[in-house]
Design an enzyme around this catalytic site. Structure first.
Site, PDB file in Angstrom:
ATOM      1  N   GLY A 182       0.833  -1.188   0.000  1.00  0.00           N
ATOM      2  CA  GLY A 182       0.000   0.000   0.000  1.00  0.00           C
ATOM      3  C   GLY A 182       0.873   1.245   0.000  1.00  0.00           C
ATOM      4  N   CYS A 183       0.305   2.368  -0.397  1.00  0.00           N
ATOM      5  CA  CYS A 183       1.090   3.604  -0.500  1.00  0.00           C
ATOM      6  C   CYS A 183       1.541   4.100   0.879  1.00  0.00           C
ATOM      7  CB  CYS A 183       0.296   4.674  -1.236  1.00  0.00           C
ATOM      8  SG  CYS A 183      -1.374   4.979  -0.612  1.00  0.00           S
TER       9      CYS A 183
END
Length: 306
Positions: A116-117
């Site tokens: 995920g970012c």
């Protein structure tokens, strides 16, 4: 024949960015479903089975369905950009700079879970300190972050960019995750090697792409120079993740979260109070670059080395 790559969900935000990165390459064959046919299940299944690598840009449940669909297929390798498999057994975490052998593990993997970012930034800061024994096991970690609104997908992009919509968002910046739960917590805890979930405060700014992730720390007896050295040693020789020299960070008066927008890089900073008692570790990246699409392409390139 060049390797065949299929982006399942290529018309979404992440998929579109991956396609843009791959569209001009001549070392791969990009399989694609015309948008008018994207709900054709038979054609989609054919593409999945024909691909050497399928990049899944789908909601969690849809990604799980693809894995079940390919249960009898021993040739198609997967990169999943959803949260469905990030801590699942049998899946390699697709943060190539996580540890010394991670890139090799991605190269050899059948199934890779794209990070995920937000966790990309948080884990990049936390994991080296945990591995070096600088962050106590019982330390109450908090993570503060701001992302470009493209991370919310097409609906949030429309809400931010079209003021005429009834659900338009007028705020220049907003905080969410106020119940202190977030789908990224399990991977932060697992790959940050934390004994408990961090307090995570995500927010969204009125800019399309970019991200800042902050980890504030009180580390009694551990200097900023020691923390910086641990980060610099961990990422020594890397070209995508780099650590800014301390004198460069000290000279900064502010950081623009959009500074690396449009790139696949991530830069880490160590900031300290004048007495050295308080630290703020900061990761600067593009939420759709190293935080999503760029990482997926990096993982694909590693997998193609096998």
């Amino acid at each position: 024949m060049s390797p065949r790559i299929f982006i399942d969900g290529e018309h979404g935000t992440t998929g579109l960015q991956i396609r843009a990165r791959l569209s001009e390459r001549r070392d791969i064959t990009l399989l694609s479903i015309p948008e008018a046919e994207r709900r054709n299940p038979a054609l989609r299944e054919d593409m999945l089975n024909a691909a050497d690598i399928a990049i899944l840009c789908l909601p969690d449940d849809a990604s799980r369905e693809v894995v079940a669909l390919l249960a009898g297929n021993d040739t198609t390798r997967l990169i999943d950009t959803s949260t469905a498999h990030r801590t699942a057994p049998g899946w390699v975490y697709g943060f190539a700079e996580l540890e010394r052998d991670q890139a090799a593990a991605i190269t050899a993997a059948r199934h890779v879970a794209n990070p995920g970012c937000y966790p990309t930034g948080a884990i990049a800061l936390l994991r080296p300190l945990r591995d070096a024994g600088l962050l106590p096991g019982d330390y109450p970690v908090s993570v503060n972050a701001v992302s470009g609104y493209s991370g919310g997908g097409k609906q949030m992009i429309a809400q931010m960019e079209d003021a005429s919509r009834p659900d338009a968002i007028s705020a220049p910046h907003f905080l969410y995750g106020l119940d202190l739960t977030h789908k990224h917590l399990p991977e932060m805890r697992t790959y940050g090697r934390l004994p408990r979930d961090p307090i995570f405060a995500p927010s969204v700014g009125r800019f399309p792409q970019g991200m800042l992730v902050q980890v504030p720390l009180h580390l009694d007896g551990v200097s900023a120079e020691t923390v910086h050295a641990a980060l610099a040693e961990h990422y020594d020789g890397q070209d995508i993740v780099t650590v800014a020299p301390m004198h460069e960070s000290a000279a900064l008066k502010r950081i623009d979260p959009t500074e690396l927008a449009g790139t696949d890089r991530m830069v880490l900073h160590v900031f300290a109070s004048p007495d050295g008692a308080r630290l703020n570790l900061v990761a600067l990246l593009d939420n759709l670059g190293k935080g999503a699409s760029g990482a997926a392409v990096q993982n694909m390139d590693l997998m193609l080395q096998r």
